[in-house]
Design a protein around this motif. Structure first.
Motif, PDB file in Angstrom:
ATOM      1  N   LYS A   1      13.162  10.088  -2.655  1.00  0.00           N
ATOM      2  CA  LYS A   1      13.014  11.100  -3.692  1.00  0.00           C
ATOM      3  C   LYS A   1      11.671  11.828  -3.619  1.00  0.00           C
ATOM      4  O   LYS A   1      11.430  12.749  -4.405  1.00  0.00           O
ATOM      5  CB  LYS A   1      13.167  10.452  -5.074  1.00  0.00           C
ATOM      6  N   CYS A   2      10.816  11.387  -2.655  1.00  0.00           N
ATOM      7  CA  CYS A   2       9.480  12.002  -2.634  1.00  0.00           C
ATOM      8  C   CYS A   2       8.865  12.123  -1.238  1.00  0.00           C
ATOM      9  O   CYS A   2       7.681  12.459  -1.126  1.00  0.00           O
ATOM     10  CB  CYS A   2       8.517  11.217  -3.544  1.00  0.00           C
ATOM     11  N   ALA A   3       9.629  11.868  -0.177  1.00  0.00           N
ATOM     12  CA  ALA A   3       9.001  11.858   1.146  1.00  0.00           C
ATOM     13  C   ALA A   3       9.870  12.483   2.227  1.00  0.00           C
ATOM     14  O   ALA A   3      11.093  12.292   2.250  1.00  0.00           O
ATOM     15  CB  ALA A   3       8.626  10.430   1.549  1.00  0.00           C
ATOM     16  N   ILE A   4       9.220  13.232   3.106  1.00  0.00           N
ATOM     17  CA  ILE A   4       9.818  13.735   4.341  1.00  0.00           C
ATOM     18  C   ILE A   4       9.155  12.989   5.483  1.00  0.00           C
ATOM     19  O   ILE A   4       7.932  12.854   5.509  1.00  0.00           O
ATOM     20  CB  ILE A   4       9.593  15.254   4.502  1.00  0.00           C
ATOM     21  N   GLU A   5       9.966  12.477   6.406  1.00  0.00           N
ATOM     22  CA  GLU A   5       9.413  11.691   7.515  1.00  0.00           C
ATOM     23  C   GLU A   5       9.537  12.448   8.834  1.00  0.00           C
ATOM     24  O   GLU A   5      10.586  13.015   9.151  1.00  0.00           O
ATOM     25  CB  GLU A   5      10.135  10.343   7.615  1.00  0.00           C
ATOM     26  N   PHE A   6       8.441  12.417   9.595  1.00  0.00           N
ATOM     27  CA  PHE A   6       8.378  13.082  10.895  1.00  0.00           C
ATOM     28  C   PHE A   6       8.192  12.033  11.977  1.00  0.00           C
ATOM     29  O   PHE A   6       7.331  11.161  11.863  1.00  0.00           O
ATOM     30  CB  PHE A   6       7.197  14.059  10.940  1.00  0.00           C
ATOM     31  N   CYS A   7       9.002  12.110  13.010  1.00  0.00           N
ATOM     32  CA  CYS A   7       8.856  11.156  14.088  1.00  0.00           C
ATOM     33  C   CYS A   7       8.980  11.865  15.430  1.00  0.00           C
ATOM     34  O   CYS A   7       9.568  12.950  15.523  1.00  0.00           O
ATOM     35  CB  CYS A   7       9.902  10.048  13.984  1.00  0.00           C
ATOM     36  N   SER A   8       8.422  11.261  16.450  1.00  0.00           N
ATOM     37  CA  SER A   8       8.348  11.876  17.769  1.00  0.00           C
ATOM     38  C   SER A   8       8.687  10.854  18.835  1.00  0.00           C
ATOM     39  O   SER A   8       8.394   9.673  18.695  1.00  0.00           O
ATOM     40  CB  SER A   8       6.922  12.407  17.992  1.00  0.00           C
ATOM     41  N   LEU A   9       9.278  11.332  19.915  1.00  0.00           N
ATOM     42  CA  LEU A   9       9.519  10.473  21.065  1.00  0.00           C
ATOM     43  C   LEU A   9       8.385  10.579  22.087  1.00  0.00           C
ATOM     44  O   LEU A   9       8.456   9.975  23.152  1.00  0.00           O
ATOM     45  CB  LEU A   9      10.859  10.830  21.728  1.00  0.00           C
ATOM     46  N   SER A  10       7.351  11.344  21.762  1.00  0.00           N
ATOM     47  CA  SER A  10       6.247  11.555  22.699  1.00  0.00           C
ATOM     48  C   SER A  10       5.576  10.251  23.088  1.00  0.00           C
ATOM     49  O   SER A  10       5.457   9.925  24.273  1.00  0.00           O
ATOM     50  CB  SER A  10       5.222  12.513  22.092  1.00  0.00           C
TER      51      SER A  10
ATOM     52  N   GLN B   1       0.826  -1.211   0.000  1.00  0.00           N
ATOM     53  CA  GLN B   1       0.000   0.000   0.000  1.00  0.00           C
ATOM     54  C   GLN B   1       0.861   1.261   0.000  1.00  0.00           C
ATOM     55  O   GLN B   1       0.596   2.208  -0.744  1.00  0.00           O
ATOM     56  CB  GLN B   1      -0.938  -0.014   1.201  1.00  0.00           C
ATOM     57  N   LEU B   2       1.921   1.253   0.808  1.00  0.00           N
ATOM     58  CA  LEU B   2       2.810   2.417   0.828  1.00  0.00           C
ATOM     59  C   LEU B   2       3.589   2.545  -0.478  1.00  0.00           C
ATOM     60  O   LEU B   2       3.853   3.660  -0.948  1.00  0.00           O
ATOM     61  CB  LEU B   2       3.792   2.325   1.998  1.00  0.00           C
ATOM     62  N   LYS B   3       3.910   1.419  -1.091  1.00  0.00           N
ATOM     63  CA  LYS B   3       4.596   1.452  -2.396  1.00  0.00           C
ATOM     64  C   LYS B   3       3.714   2.139  -3.434  1.00  0.00           C
ATOM     65  O   LYS B   3       4.201   2.925  -4.264  1.00  0.00           O
ATOM     66  CB  LYS B   3       4.912   0.019  -2.842  1.00  0.00           C
TER      67      LYS B   3
ATOM     68  N   TYR C   1       2.814   6.824  -6.797  1.00  0.00           N
ATOM     69  CA  TYR C   1       1.894   7.908  -7.155  1.00  0.00           C
ATOM     70  C   TYR C   1       2.583   9.264  -7.006  1.00  0.00           C
ATOM     71  O   TYR C   1       2.500  10.129  -7.888  1.00  0.00           O
ATOM     72  CB  TYR C   1       0.654   7.827  -6.269  1.00  0.00           C
ATOM     73  N   ALA C   2       3.279   9.456  -5.886  1.00  0.00           N
ATOM     74  CA  ALA C   2       3.954  10.728  -5.642  1.00  0.00           C
ATOM     75  C   ALA C   2       5.050  10.981  -6.676  1.00  0.00           C
ATOM     76  O   ALA C   2       5.210  12.102  -7.176  1.00  0.00           O
ATOM     77  CB  ALA C   2       4.544  10.743  -4.232  1.00  0.00           C
ATOM     78  N   LEU C   3       5.811   9.931  -7.005  1.00  0.00           N
ATOM     79  CA  LEU C   3       6.861  10.072  -8.009  1.00  0.00           C
ATOM     80  C   LEU C   3       6.276  10.416  -9.374  1.00  0.00           C
ATOM     81  O   LEU C   3       6.825  11.246 -10.111  1.00  0.00           O
ATOM     82  CB  LEU C   3       7.682   8.787  -8.089  1.00  0.00           C
ATOM     83  N   ASP C   4       5.144   9.797  -9.722  1.00  0.00           N
ATOM     84  CA  ASP C   4       4.482  10.072 -11.003  1.00  0.00           C
ATOM     85  C   ASP C   4       3.956  11.498 -11.059  1.00  0.00           C
ATOM     86  O   ASP C   4       4.010  12.159 -12.109  1.00  0.00           O
ATOM     87  CB  ASP C   4       3.330   9.091 -11.233  1.00  0.00           C
ATOM     88  N   CYS C   5       3.434  11.987  -9.930  1.00  0.00           N
ATOM     89  CA  CYS C   5       2.823  13.324  -9.881  1.00  0.00           C
ATOM     90  C   CYS C   5       3.844  14.428  -9.649  1.00  0.00           C
ATOM     91  O   CYS C   5       3.521  15.612  -9.797  1.00  0.00           O
ATOM     92  CB  CYS C   5       1.788  13.398  -8.750  1.00  0.00           C
ATOM     93  N   GLY C   6       5.042  14.063  -9.228  1.00  0.00           N
ATOM     94  CA  GLY C   6       6.000  15.075  -8.827  1.00  0.00           C
ATOM     95  C   GLY C   6       5.606  15.708  -7.512  1.00  0.00           C
ATOM     96  O   GLY C   6       5.866  16.898  -7.254  1.00  0.00           O
TER      97      GLY C   6
ATOM     98  N   ILE D   1      10.505   1.795   1.658  1.00  0.00           N
ATOM     99  CA  ILE D   1       9.956   1.668   0.304  1.00  0.00           C
ATOM    100  C   ILE D   1      10.922   2.277  -0.703  1.00  0.00           C
ATOM    101  O   ILE D   1      11.372   3.423  -0.543  1.00  0.00           O
ATOM    102  CB  ILE D   1       8.589   2.386   0.200  1.00  0.00           C
ATOM    103  N   GLU D   2      11.233   1.526  -1.737  1.00  0.00           N
ATOM    104  CA  GLU D   2      12.153   2.003  -2.773  1.00  0.00           C
ATOM    105  C   GLU D   2      11.620   3.277  -3.423  1.00  0.00           C
ATOM    106  O   GLU D   2      10.454   3.361  -3.791  1.00  0.00           O
ATOM    107  CB  GLU D   2      12.330   0.914  -3.841  1.00  0.00           C
ATOM    108  N   GLY D   3      12.472   4.259  -3.540  1.00  0.00           N
ATOM    109  CA  GLY D   3      12.102   5.515  -4.187  1.00  0.00           C
ATOM    110  C   GLY D   3      11.596   6.579  -3.236  1.00  0.00           C
ATOM    111  O   GLY D   3      11.434   7.747  -3.630  1.00  0.00           O
TER     112      GLY D   3
END
Length: 397
Positions: free
Chosen positions: A232-241, A190-192, A197-202, A227-229
């Motif tokens: 090139k299309c994702a920023i990840e946010f994580c928390s220790l909360s 599902q994440l792939k 989709y994001a890579l196709d859409c820019g 996930i491969e790729g």
């Protein structure tokens, strides 16, 4: 002399007042006044209840003592975080076969602020795609900026895991897995599909991984960079909360890969410029505590806490299953998202639980139109309360 009229950001006037938690508090207060002898059990809380683990506390104590010496005192630190904590985060990802460069890691005071502040580096003209139901900060921060917002339907039919629609084009996509409020978790396939989709859409994916430590299923990624790729299309946010109980001490991190190049411009460099201008960094003492989270002993201790919350979630899920109530979440998440029985609305079920079982949860309608008819229960409570609450729920009709 001509008097100039001050202009406000009138996008703020488009924000809806948030009545959800104030209404809950008012209803609970009124109930307690009417029935002071009855104990109300809260399963609506989104805050952790277990204390900071021993290793974290010890590290913070040592850092305080260090700051109290002439040799160990530290003033302003690097806005993007101390190297010792960035190295700890790098190794945390390395254990999952994800390679990061130190400059790709930005230490923050939590995922919520970065999820809102990241929008500074994107144009107001971008179109945003947000799931419904949703964590309110995604919506409100874009309304404040005046962006066009599109919604993807999360519902019972898709198990509250909406998938990309090629007929819809967006520039900024919000994904949260495990999801708040629904507890639903995307698998690798599902994440792939979303990455493709994001890579196709820019487009850029803003991936909220605040609850990643609760994932137990190996087919459900804890980071989008599995996930491969994705770099090139994702920023990840994580928390220790929720991972380590830092809701009151505030620390998290955001990953902005160097491979994120849009319009011939590095998003990493834009975010670095934004942070060094508008953010003074997380306190040294807190960062030393956060570093301890990633030690072998720290990981062992926080996993015990997570195990405790997941067992609470299992108890809740098991009760709902026996009652024949439809739900998602609970297995890889601290949240359980259930369908209100007997076609009740979210607020009707809230009132019913409070009056018949003295239990407080969170009406799904507060998270968007698709939340109507659904209800969120949280496992962030103590075991005795959870067991007692499920005993009560299992006896009501």
């Amino acid at each position: 002399m001509e008097v100039l009229k001050l202009q406000i950001n009138d996008n703020y006037l488009n924000l809806k007042d948030s009545y959800l938690f104030s209404t809950i508090a008012k209803k609970v207060s009124q109930y307690k006044e009417k029935y002071p002898e009855k104990k109300v059990i809260s399963l609506g809380i989104g805050d952790v209840t277990l204390p900071l683990c021993e290793t974290v506390v010890e590290a913070m104590k040592n850092a305080v003592l260090e700051m109290g010496t002439k040799e160990g005192f530290r003033g302003y630190g690097p806005e993007q975080g101390y190297g010792f904590l960035k190295l700890a985060v790098m190794n945390y990802y390395k254990d999952r076969n994800i390679s990061l460069d130190e400059n790709e890691i930005f230490i923050s005071d939590g995922a919520k602020s970065d999820l809102g502040n990241i929008l500074d580096i994107f144009s107001q003209d971008n179109t945003v795609l947000i799931p419904d139901p949703v964590y309110p900060v995604y919506v409100d921060t874009n309304i404040m900026a005046g962006r066009k917002i599109l919604y993807m339907d999360a519902n019972e039919e898709n198990n509250f895991l909406p998938m990309p629609d090629k007929n819809i084009k967006a520039d900024i996509i919000y994904l949260c897995s495990p999801n708040n409020p629904t507890g639903a978790v995307y698998n690798k396939n599902q994440l792939k599909a979303w990455v493709d989709y994001a890579l196709d859409c820019g487009a850029i994916i803003l991936f909220d991984a605040a609850y990643e430590a609760f994932i137990q299923d190996k087919d459900c990624p804890r980071s989008i960079y599995e996930i491969e790729g994705a770099k090139k299309c994702a920023i990840e946010f994580c928390s220790l909360s929720k991972t380590a109980g830092f809701t009151g001490t505030r620390c998290g991190y955001t990953i902005v890969p160097n491979a994120l190049i849009f319009d011939n411009t590095s998003l990493n460099k834009l975010w670095l410029r934004r942070q060094t201008t508008k953010f003074n960094g997380v306190p040294y003492i807190i960062q030393r505590g956060a570093e301890a989270v990633f030690t072998e002993k720290g990981q062992k201790e926080i996993k015990e806490n997570i195990k405790y919350y997941l067992e609470n979630a299992r108890i809740i899920s098991e009760t709902l299953s026996k009652m024949g109530i439809w739900f998602v979440g609970g297995k890889n998440s601290p949240y359980i998202w259930l369908k209100c029985p007997n076609n009740m609305s979210s607020w009707e079920f809230f009132d019913y639980l409070l009056e018949n079982a003295n239990i407080v949860g969170t009406p799904g309608a507060g998270f968007g139109k698709n939340g109507e008819g659904f209800f969120r229960l949280s496992s962030f409570g103590n075991r005795e309360d959870v067991i007692k609450a499920m005993e009560k729920i299992s006896t009501i009709k």
